[in-house]
Each structure stands twice: as C-alpha cells, then as structure tokens.
Design an enzyme around this catalytic site. Structure first.
Site, short mmCIF file in Angstrom:
data_model
loop_
_atom_site.label_atom_id
_atom_site.label_comp_id
_atom_site.label_asym_id
_atom_site.label_seq_id
_atom_site.Cartn_x
_atom_site.Cartn_y
_atom_site.Cartn_z
N GLN A 88 12.53 14.91 49.43
CA GLN A 88 12.00 15.41 48.17
C GLN A 88 11.02 14.43 47.53
OE1 GLN A 88 15.35 16.50 45.67
NE2 GLN A 88 16.31 17.68 47.32
N HIS A 155 16.52 14.12 44.90
CA HIS A 155 16.79 14.12 43.47
C HIS A 155 16.05 13.02 42.71
CE1 HIS A 155 20.80 16.59 43.78
NE2 HIS A 155 19.82 17.09 44.51
N GLU A 247 20.90 24.69 35.31
CA GLU A 247 21.02 24.61 33.86
C GLU A 247 19.67 24.59 33.16
OE1 GLU A 247 24.99 21.70 33.94
OE2 GLU A 247 23.28 21.20 32.65
N TYR A 257 25.28 15.42 29.04
CA TYR A 257 25.38 16.77 29.58
C TYR A 257 26.42 16.89 30.69
CZ TYR A 257 21.66 17.76 26.43
OH TYR A 257 20.95 17.92 25.26
N TYR A 268 29.14 20.95 47.09
CA TYR A 268 28.74 21.71 48.28
C TYR A 268 29.87 21.80 49.29
CZ TYR A 268 23.88 21.80 46.77
OH TYR A 268 22.72 22.04 46.09
#
Length: 378
Positions: A88, A155, A247, A257, A268
C-alpha cells in the site's frame, strides 16, 4: 503519456440507497462521465488555481494535467520525492498551501525507506514552478515523519488536508500493528495536527507532553484513508475497519476512537472485537459499514453542478467499486446513495466548475492502470 478520451460515456450508474445493516434497494441515476486520462497506479489529485490539476502516481511520479477538455497533453513535474513503492506504499496525497498563489508551496505525502526493511510515511513541502506542459519541484523540506518506522507495507493512510484555520492535518494508519493506535508515544493510528511548517501548535490536546505525543489530535484509528472538512469547518475522517466495521468519524479534539480495543468489525481470523457500544468511553462512528465499502477518500461537496448535493460527503469505495454519497445532519451521518462505478475508486474531488472528479485505482484498474473521470449532470 496519459491518454485523453474526449467522448462522454454517458452511462447509467446504479444508485443503491441503504442504512447500515439494511438491504439495498436499487434505483437509477445518470451521470455524464468523461474519461479524461489514463495513469499508472494513480493515488490523488489536486486542482491548481488555473484549472489544471496534479495527479500523483504511487510509483513516484507527479503529473500535470490540462483539464479544459480541449488539450490532451499531460506533463511530468520533475523533482518528486524518492518513494518506497510496494504493497500500500508509494507516492500518496498532494495538497496546495492555502496561500499557494503567493508562495507556490505544495505538500506531498509518501512512503520513505528506513533501516532494516522498515518504512514509514512522510510529509514534505516544496515549491512548484509551472510551465505550459509540466513543472519542477524545488526547495524540498520534510516536515513530518510517521513514528516509528516498522516492517510491512500496509496501512500508511497518509491523507493530508489544510483546515480553514490554516493548520495541517495528517492521517496516520496503524501500519497493521494494532496496539500502536493506543500508544501515545507513537503517531501510528492517529490524526495529527501541525502548523504549516511542521511545528506543533501550542493548543494541541497533548502539547504539554512534548515529543511526538504533542502532534496527536485524536487516536484509536485503524487505516484512515479519507480526511476532509465540512462547510462549518469540522474535520471528518473515513477509515477501513478490519473484517467489517468501516467507519466515518467526526474527529474531535483529544478523542479516542477505540481501535483495536473496540470496532464494529472483527479480526480477519474470526476473533471477536467488542463493538463500540460496549465501551462508551470510546468515540463511536457517525456511520459504519458491515459489509465493508473499503473507503479510499473523502470530500464534501459545495458546487453548483449538483445543487441538491451541496453539503453532502462523498466517499470513494475500493472493494465496493462505488461512489458513496453521505447526508450529514448535525453530528450524525447516513449513507444516502451508492453509485456502482464498476471500478475501484481511489480518490474523489470537486473541480472548480462543480463537477465531480474520480480516480480509478490502478491496482488492478482497467488494464492495470487507472482512469481519471469527470462526472457532470446530464
């Protein structure tokens, strides 16, 4: 060279209306969709004051695109940072300084190499000098680095935004390491607030603690890939949950949060994560998705092309291959429509004329590349 297809596709897009957990009822709505250009692994787009736009490609290229619909020239901007591309990671977001007309500063997020196979996101600023067919970046200055650098290629998040007060906001993912999202000595899994030079505002919620803790505005985030301000000037973020539990959050000063302690999804491997309602000390999302939409980006619409959508938020969807419209009511939010685009959507922005602009994800995308699309009213 990117490709320009001038003929509008004018296809019917399937609109799906739903609230969380409810079945989807099919409706139909039409966009005129013009394919403007083709890019390799595109990630973000940003409009310049002259109407042209910048497109970042994850492999480390910055493109200057003529978006007037008449010229099919796309030029490279020289001097983009060296990036660590893979998974990513790579070249990420691009935004203009609020005083770009005066200082020519642009801000870029990207993944940089570290020692022993570690990597992390960084934000740099540079001066952009434009030509008719391209440009050059100079006076590079790295103003923020994700702390700590860790192994893996997931991430990073690294969306960036300037707020109406001139502060710089950065979303920092948990790097798939879970616990750092709750670690106040780490900027992983956080939303960060800085001055435009990378220094820490004295009124940040944890400023008195010093170090990287002083940078933190909110915590307990997983992979926040969208960051945007609404018309009243409030910050929202959208983030990927684990197996379920994507979210949309109204980002509040000093709020936690809850990830990975709570989530409206599960791990997962099937292990349960307690839902938000079980731990009211953690801030709950304004909206969540299960099944997921895999959000990639977030913007609030204010244009005249679609006047009925003014004030609404739009989210790009990856695995859902969708554009999701969100209605905001005070501190609450709900999914109002879901447009099936048939391709993974990496970014969504509003153009100067009020059109909606989308970047298809280049992983995989059509033919391995991603297209830049302009959506206008029929």
């Amino acid at each position: 060279m990117a490709m320009r297809l001038k003929t509008p596709l004018c296809f019917t897009v399937l609109a799906l209306c739903a609230c969380s957990g409810e079945s989807l009822d099919a409706q139909h709505a039409e966009f005129d969709v013009t394919t403007v250009g083709q890019f390799e692994t595109p990630w973000a787009l940003e409009f310049l004051p002259d109407g042209r736009l910048l497109v970042s490609e994850a492999r480390g290229t910055l493109k200057l695109v003529n978006a007037d619909g008449e010229v099919d020239e796309v030029g490279d901007v020289a001097g983009a940072p060296e990036v660590s591309f893979g998974g990513q990671g790579g070249f990420g977001d691009i935004v203009l300084h609020p005083d770009f007309d005066a200082n020519s500063l642009i801000y870029m997020s990207y993944v940089e190499f570290g020692e022993r196979s570690r990597s992390g996101a960084a934000v740099a600023r540079a001066r952009l000098s434009l030509t008719a067919t391209g440009g050059t970046l100079s006076d590079h200055e790295v103003i923020w680095r994700q702390t700590p650098k860790v192994t893996g290629q997931g991430h990073y998040a690294h969306r960036i935004a300037f707020g109406p007060d001139g502060y710089l906001w950065i979303s920092s993912g948990d790097r798939q390491k879970f616990d750092p999202a709750q670690d106040m000595e780490s900027t992983l899994g956080k939303i960060v607030r800085l001055n435009d030079d990378g220094s820490v505002p004295g009124d940040n919620p944890f400023a008195e603690r010093g170090g990287v803790t002083a940078e933190i505005w909110s915590l307990g985030h997983r992979n926040p890939l969208g960051l945007a301000f609404d018309a009243p000037g409030r910050l929202w973020n959208v983030e990927m949950g684990p197996a379920g539990g994507d979210e949309l959050n109204l980002v509040r000063r000093g709020a936690n949060y809850g990830y990975p302690i709570v989530s409206n999804g599960d791990h997962y491997d099937g292990r349960d994560i307690p839902d938000h309602h079980t731990r009211p000390e953690f801030a709950a999302p304004a909206e969540f998705w299960n099944p997921v939409i895999s959000p990639s980006s977030l913007m609030f619409y204010s244009g005249s092309e679609f006047p009925e959508w003014q004030g609404d938020a739009f989210i790009g969807g990856l695995s859902s291959e969708s554009l999701v419209r969100i209605e905001i009511d005070g501190d609450s939010a709900r999914e109002a429509q879901r447009f099936d685009m048939g391709r993974r959507i990496r970014a969504v922005e509003q153009g100067p004329d009020g059109a909606l602009w989308l970047l298809e994800d280049g992983r995989p995308g059509r033919g391995g590349d991603g297209y830049l699309l302009k959506l206008t009213a029929p």
